[in-house]
Motif scaffolding. Sequence first.
Motif, PDB file in Angstrom:
ATOM      1  N   HIS A  31       0.829  -1.211   0.000  1.00 26.48           N
ATOM      2  CA  HIS A  31       0.000   0.000   0.000  1.00 26.48           C
ATOM      3  C   HIS A  31       0.862   1.259   0.000  1.00 26.48           C
ATOM      4  CE1 HIS A  31       1.270  -0.525   4.012  1.00 26.48           C
ATOM      5  NE2 HIS A  31       0.122  -0.807   4.610  1.00 26.48           N
ATOM      6  N   SER A  32       2.176   1.074  -0.098  1.00 26.46           N
ATOM      7  CA  SER A  32       3.186   2.143  -0.181  1.00 26.46           C
ATOM      8  C   SER A  32       3.483   2.810   1.160  1.00 26.46           C
ATOM      9  CB  SER A  32       2.827   3.215  -1.224  1.00 26.46           C
ATOM     10  OG  SER A  32       1.979   4.206  -0.699  1.00 26.46           O
ATOM     11  N   ASN A  33       2.911   2.294   2.258  1.00 29.28           N
ATOM     12  CA  ASN A  33       3.250   2.803   3.588  1.00 29.28           C
ATOM     13  C   ASN A  33       4.380   1.971   4.182  1.00 29.28           C
ATOM     14  OD1 ASN A  33       1.170   4.870   3.978  1.00 29.28           O
ATOM     15  ND2 ASN A  33      -0.265   3.158   3.915  1.00 29.28           N
ATOM     16  N   LEU A  34       5.126   2.570   5.089  1.00 27.91           N
ATOM     17  CA  LEU A  34       6.187   1.835   5.774  1.00 27.91           C
ATOM     18  C   LEU A  34       5.548   0.874   6.771  1.00 27.91           C
ATOM     19  CD1 LEU A  34       9.426   1.970   5.958  1.00 27.91           C
ATOM     20  CD2 LEU A  34       8.983   3.011   8.188  1.00 27.91           C
ATOM     21  N   LEU A  35       6.036  -0.363   6.795  1.00 26.46           N
ATOM     22  CA  LEU A  35       5.496  -1.390   7.676  1.00 26.46           C
ATOM     23  C   LEU A  35       6.582  -1.970   8.568  1.00 26.46           C
ATOM     24  CD1 LEU A  35       3.110  -3.491   5.401  1.00 26.46           C
ATOM     25  CD2 LEU A  35       2.501  -2.462   7.584  1.00 26.46           C
ATOM     26  N   THR A  36       6.198  -2.277   9.793  1.00 29.50           N
ATOM     27  CA  THR A  36       7.095  -2.986  10.698  1.00 29.50           C
ATOM     28  C   THR A  36       6.345  -4.179  11.263  1.00 29.50           C
ATOM     29  OG1 THR A  36       6.405  -1.726  12.655  1.00 29.50           O
ATOM     30  CG2 THR A  36       8.201  -0.816  11.369  1.00 29.50           C
ATOM     31  N   GLN A  37       7.074  -5.233  11.576  1.00 29.11           N
ATOM     32  CA  GLN A  37       6.435  -6.442  12.092  1.00 29.11           C
ATOM     33  C   GLN A  37       5.862  -6.244  13.491  1.00 29.11           C
ATOM     34  OE1 GLN A  37       9.962  -9.060  11.069  1.00 29.11           O
ATOM     35  NE2 GLN A  37       8.325 -10.498  10.631  1.00 29.11           N
ATOM     36  N   LYS A  38       6.503  -5.410  14.280  1.00 28.36           N
ATOM     37  CA  LYS A  38       6.089  -5.270  15.676  1.00 28.36           C
ATOM     38  C   LYS A  38       4.958  -4.277  15.887  1.00 28.36           C
ATOM     39  CE  LYS A  38      10.505  -6.610  17.735  1.00 28.36           C
ATOM     40  NZ  LYS A  38      11.624  -6.187  18.603  1.00 28.36           N
ATOM     41  N   THR A  39       4.864  -3.257  15.019  1.00 28.91           N
ATOM     42  CA  THR A  39       3.888  -2.188  15.286  1.00 28.91           C
ATOM     43  C   THR A  39       3.061  -1.760  14.077  1.00 28.91           C
ATOM     44  OG1 THR A  39       5.689  -0.599  14.994  1.00 28.91           O
ATOM     45  CG2 THR A  39       5.146  -1.203  17.240  1.00 28.91           C
ATOM     46  N   GLY A  40       3.185  -2.433  12.939  1.00 32.32           N
ATOM     47  CA  GLY A  40       2.363  -2.071  11.788  1.00 32.32           C
ATOM     48  C   GLY A  40       2.807  -0.792  11.117  1.00 32.32           C
ATOM     49  N   PHE A  94      -0.807  -5.541  15.479  1.00 26.92           N
ATOM     50  CA  PHE A  94       0.183  -5.348  16.541  1.00 26.92           C
ATOM     51  C   PHE A  94       0.361  -3.879  16.926  1.00 26.92           C
ATOM     52  CE2 PHE A  94       1.448  -9.142  14.069  1.00 26.92           C
ATOM     53  CZ  PHE A  94       1.209 -10.094  15.049  1.00 26.92           C
ATOM     54  N   ALA A  95      -0.467  -3.005  16.351  1.00 28.65           N
ATOM     55  CA  ALA A  95      -0.380  -1.583  16.698  1.00 28.65           C
ATOM     56  C   ALA A  95      -0.754  -1.387  18.163  1.00 28.65           C
ATOM     57  CB  ALA A  95      -1.304  -0.769  15.803  1.00 28.65           C
ATOM     58  N   LYS A  96       0.015  -0.546  18.831  1.00 27.77           N
ATOM     59  CA  LYS A  96      -0.243  -0.266  20.251  1.00 27.77           C
ATOM     60  C   LYS A  96      -0.538   1.224  20.426  1.00 27.77           C
ATOM     61  CE  LYS A  96       3.023  -3.877  21.697  1.00 27.77           C
ATOM     62  NZ  LYS A  96       3.356  -4.297  20.317  1.00 27.77           N
ATOM     63  N   PRO A  97      -1.414   1.593  21.361  1.00 26.50           N
ATOM     64  CA  PRO A  97      -1.755   3.004  21.560  1.00 26.50           C
ATOM     65  C   PRO A  97      -0.530   3.858  21.861  1.00 26.50           C
ATOM     66  CG  PRO A  97      -3.298   1.604  22.741  1.00 26.50           C
ATOM     67  CD  PRO A  97      -2.201   0.706  22.252  1.00 26.50           C
ATOM     68  N   HIS A  98      -0.533   5.064  21.310  1.00 21.26           N
ATOM     69  CA  HIS A  98       0.576   5.991  21.547  1.00 21.26           C
ATOM     70  C   HIS A  98       0.562   6.513  22.983  1.00 21.26           C
ATOM     71  CE1 HIS A  98      -1.951   9.589  21.763  1.00 21.26           C
ATOM     72  NE2 HIS A  98      -2.659   9.101  20.753  1.00 21.26           N
ATOM     73  N   ARG A  99       1.667   7.166  23.354  1.00 17.59           N
ATOM     74  CA  ARG A  99       1.762   7.755  24.696  1.00 17.59           C
ATOM     75  C   ARG A  99       2.058   9.252  24.598  1.00 17.59           C
ATOM     76  NH1 ARG A  99       5.594   3.201  27.687  1.00 17.59           N
ATOM     77  NH2 ARG A  99       4.161   1.433  27.462  1.00 17.59           N
ATOM     78  N   GLU A 100       1.656   9.855  23.504  1.00 16.91           N
ATOM     79  CA  GLU A 100       1.926  11.274  23.277  1.00 16.91           C
ATOM     80  C   GLU A 100       0.684  12.097  23.638  1.00 16.91           C
ATOM     81  OE1 GLU A 100       3.045  14.676  22.925  1.00 16.91           O
ATOM     82  OE2 GLU A 100       4.651  13.274  22.367  1.00 16.91           O
ATOM     83  N   PRO A 101       0.720  12.834  24.740  1.00 19.52           N
ATOM     84  CA  PRO A 101      -0.454  13.615  25.163  1.00 19.52           C
ATOM     85  C   PRO A 101      -0.991  14.546  24.078  1.00 19.52           C
ATOM     86  CG  PRO A 101       1.212  13.600  26.891  1.00 19.52           C
ATOM     87  CD  PRO A 101       1.848  12.983  25.682  1.00 19.52           C
ATOM     88  N   ALA A 102      -0.106  15.102  23.258  1.00 23.90           N
ATOM     89  CA  ALA A 102      -0.546  16.047  22.225  1.00 23.90           C
ATOM     90  C   ALA A 102      -1.423  15.393  21.168  1.00 23.90           C
ATOM     91  CB  ALA A 102       0.679  16.684  21.556  1.00 23.90           C
ATOM     92  N   PHE A 103      -1.352  14.068  21.053  1.00 28.66           N
ATOM     93  CA  PHE A 103      -2.142  13.372  20.041  1.00 28.66           C
ATOM     94  C   PHE A 103      -3.498  12.901  20.563  1.00 28.66           C
ATOM     95  CE2 PHE A 103       1.992  12.013  17.691  1.00 28.66           C
ATOM     96  CZ  PHE A 103       2.068  13.276  17.122  1.00 28.66           C
ATOM     97  N   GLU A 104      -3.803  13.214  21.819  1.00 29.99           N
ATOM     98  CA  GLU A 104      -5.123  12.855  22.337  1.00 29.99           C
ATOM     99  C   GLU A 104      -6.190  13.674  21.598  1.00 29.99           C
ATOM    100  OE1 GLU A 104      -6.063  10.467  24.491  1.00 29.99           O
ATOM    101  OE2 GLU A 104      -3.967   9.846  24.346  1.00 29.99           O
ATOM    102  N   PRO A 105      -7.275  13.045  21.166  1.00 26.64           N
ATOM    103  CA  PRO A 105      -8.297  13.781  20.411  1.00 26.64           C
ATOM    104  C   PRO A 105      -9.099  14.730  21.285  1.00 26.64           C
ATOM    105  CG  PRO A 105      -9.053  11.562  20.872  1.00 26.64           C
ATOM    106  CD  PRO A 105      -7.618  11.630  21.343  1.00 26.64           C
TER     107      PRO A 105
END
Length: 311
Positions: free
Chosen positions: A151-160, A249-260
Amino acid sequence: MDLSRYSQMIKAEAQRLGFMACGISRAEFLEEEAPRLERWLRQGMHGEMAYMENHFDKRLDPRKLVPGARSVISLLLNYYPEATQPEGTYKVSKYAYGADYHHVIKAKLRELHHFIETEIGEVGGRAFVDSAPVLDKAWAARSGLGWIGKHSNLLTQKTGSFYFIAELIVDLDLAYDGPVTDHCGSCTACLDACPTQAIVQPYVVDGSRCISYFTIELKNEIPDAFKGAWDDWIFGCDICQDVCPWNRFAKPHREPAFEPHPDLLQMQPEDWQDITESVFGKVFQKSAVKRTKFEGLKRNIRFLQADPEKE
């Protein structure tokens, strides 16, 4: 000069700053990417994104962007949210839920550059966050942070793939990482799921057919031919990422600025249809959604309302 020690110091500081991964590659001409980019442009897959035609040489050679560049430090910052919008409402791409990533990441890159100069000495360089002619995914793949998926996006095995890519290009020699292998295999989930057939073949996306292009980049009216072709996306699109098996395997971020903004996750279709400029400004005050502007968002909503399947 202990290049390995410098590289490890930089990676440790990147982790401290909240980046999920950091890889380093030699600043040089992207020989393999050159014919691909030229072919993509020649076939008009950039649509009305005329800026993609500019600075062709700079896109392929960071030394033309940063005089004396020796290393490209690539970084990933997770944006995968813990909570998402409810089903059955108009959708905003997950990357735009919180504060505009350009500002958040630029601040972190400035800190990283300051750290390098404090610990190593005077080092020239520039930070890039999706706002200059840099082939982010190509550099991230070169530095071993993942592989570029079908899909042309960068992929990683551990985090998608739900993360931003940024670079710090510096005039400092470092120890370099190597690429990883492709793990897409025979999977075609992203190609099968794309409702506008924008992924014209594995690893090739026709940007002029992408929902993200229509809802963000396109300044004119959306072609009627695409009515009924996508599922309630009004800013960006996550379909090809949502169906990708690696994103299990995506895990929630821990960046407060990205909270909706709390209102975003509560908005129902009628709230979107009746949205005012005041509400738009409040909910998306610091969001990348402001890029499409209020009238652009209203245009996208009108287009979906005109879907014959919804009448």
